[in-house]
Design an enzyme around this catalytic site. Sequence first.
Site, short mmCIF file in Angstrom:
data_model
loop_
_atom_site.label_atom_id
_atom_site.label_comp_id
_atom_site.label_asym_id
_atom_site.label_seq_id
_atom_site.Cartn_x
_atom_site.Cartn_y
_atom_site.Cartn_z
N HIS A 75 0.83 -1.21 0.00
CA HIS A 75 0.00 0.00 0.00
C HIS A 75 0.87 1.27 0.00
CE1 HIS A 75 -3.51 2.49 1.37
NE2 HIS A 75 -2.52 3.22 1.89
N GLU A 76 1.83 1.32 0.90
CA GLU A 76 2.64 2.53 1.03
C GLU A 76 3.53 2.75 -0.20
OE1 GLU A 76 1.85 4.60 3.15
OE2 GLU A 76 0.64 3.29 4.40
N HIS A 136 1.74 4.64 -2.72
CA HIS A 136 1.82 6.09 -2.54
C HIS A 136 3.17 6.61 -3.06
CE1 HIS A 136 -1.86 6.46 -0.35
NE2 HIS A 136 -1.45 5.86 0.75
N HIS A 178 -5.32 7.24 -2.27
CA HIS A 178 -6.22 6.22 -1.75
C HIS A 178 -7.35 5.94 -2.73
CE1 HIS A 178 -4.84 6.92 2.63
NE2 HIS A 178 -4.20 5.92 2.07
#
Lengths: 442, 89
Positions: A131-132, A135, A141
């Site tokens: 997930h990170e 980014h 998101h």
Amino acid sequence: YALSGLKWHKTDLTWSIHSYPSPSLSPGLPKDNVETILTHAFKAWSDAAPLRFRHLPSDGSGAKAGGDIRVSFSRLLHDDGYPFDGKGGTLAHAFFPGRDEVAGDTHFDDHEIWSYGGDSSSTDLFTVAVHEFGHALGLSHSSTDPSIMRPYYQGPVKDIHNFKLDLDDRLAIQQLYGVKDGTDTGVDPNLPRLPTPSSPRATQLSDPSFHERCQGGFDAVANIRGEVFFFKGAQFWRTQQDGSLLSLNPAQIKNFWIGLPPGTNKIDAVYERRSDSNIIFFIGSQYWVFKDTVAMSGYPRPLSEWGMRTKRGALVDKVDAAFTWAHNGKTYLFSGGEFWRFDESRKDKQVTRNPEPGYPRDNSLWAGVPSNMDDIISWGEGDAYFFKDNFYWVLKNGGLNQDVVTPKSIAVDWLRCPAPPSTSTPNNPQIPKDCRCDLRGS
Amino acid sequence: TSAGDGQYSRAMDWLSRYGYLPPPDPRTSRLQTKEGMERAIRVMQRFGGVQETGVLDGETLKLMSTPRCSLPDIVGSEDMLKRRRRRKR
């Protein structure tokens, strides 16, 4: 999917690790495993888009490796405008690509228990890292389900060796960096295999407070401001509204609840009074009223002020359990197999504090739960939770005469302890209050 | 302060932190309107995949207490710049 509007203007990216998870909290994650897990997390993105990730190892001199994406494990304030908040809450964050000095920085909260394939008491590093890194590559998101870019932690992904991004995430990364052609995985093809996921039991046993916390047998349990406090001896544990434990280590009662006598090493019962949110402590034949965490002046006062007399007419000199039942707003005090009900909404409560007429009654009226409970709270949708040894029983909102109330493990459900290898509940007797089995066997 | 007020205040803080409400401005002490708060809750509920009610119901509060990434869900470039400036100060 949603894009941040920022991307790397190159497809060969480097990454480095500046710090590792604290071994005391995440003992199942040695440095080598962290590196392998993060490498797999990068691979998830390079499998979908023409990206290459190269790990810059530390040169061993103590000098920090640089690179485009710099990973670290930090606590609380760490000088980037996004302070962490201790265990639970926020888990990690990463900065979008760009020329700014923090671009690509990826930070994990070192107050979390990071794991590889651990149970629900820990947080799966691989899942959060994918997930990170999304980014750090330019993705925002996503509200799509399924998507690894949903902001909420959904639990560990199943198999990290065969993990594939969902369509939403593939489309997002391909929008930024194009569609991958060929079979280049973008990372070292000779990735070390990760060991079998660490046993959560082994992880928990390394925690020094494990035995005290996971053995059950709490003196008192209370729902205070929506958090559940488990008192045992001179210490207590605190479970937050979302069910997460504030700390595996107990806090000292004397350091938090100011105004109890020095040397207090057992609290009989505690509850939060609904009418004024004050907190009432019962110890022996006295009681204290706390405003927030400090005892009000004029306390302790004698328990006899509550006017509780047994059926034989004797004054009660000790309280076993106390709670306010959300179902009817009344306060119940238990002692010696009997209980009394109080209406604390009455304005004259400071002057006369007498039980309602018709009390005491026998604890056996609370069918299906132990008659000599350690303590009781109202929780959830107004349900009554009865705690005894290492088990708890739930009487659904307003229910008094439920035929079968299955006991559950306090240790597992409330205090982040591992489930025992065999059954975690006592033999389910038809009449649980007559249970003579070894409740501590869990 | 009653528990209800505390919960509302915490929810407002949460909604500001994750981009659903404008961040508080100490110069104007801007108050959130009831309608603004309800709108923010609805957007949060839609984003989080729970029923859109516009009120702080149990499911919404549960979602708000779920561990998560600390980046906002609604990211404005202005917000990112502010955070970087704050860091530099």
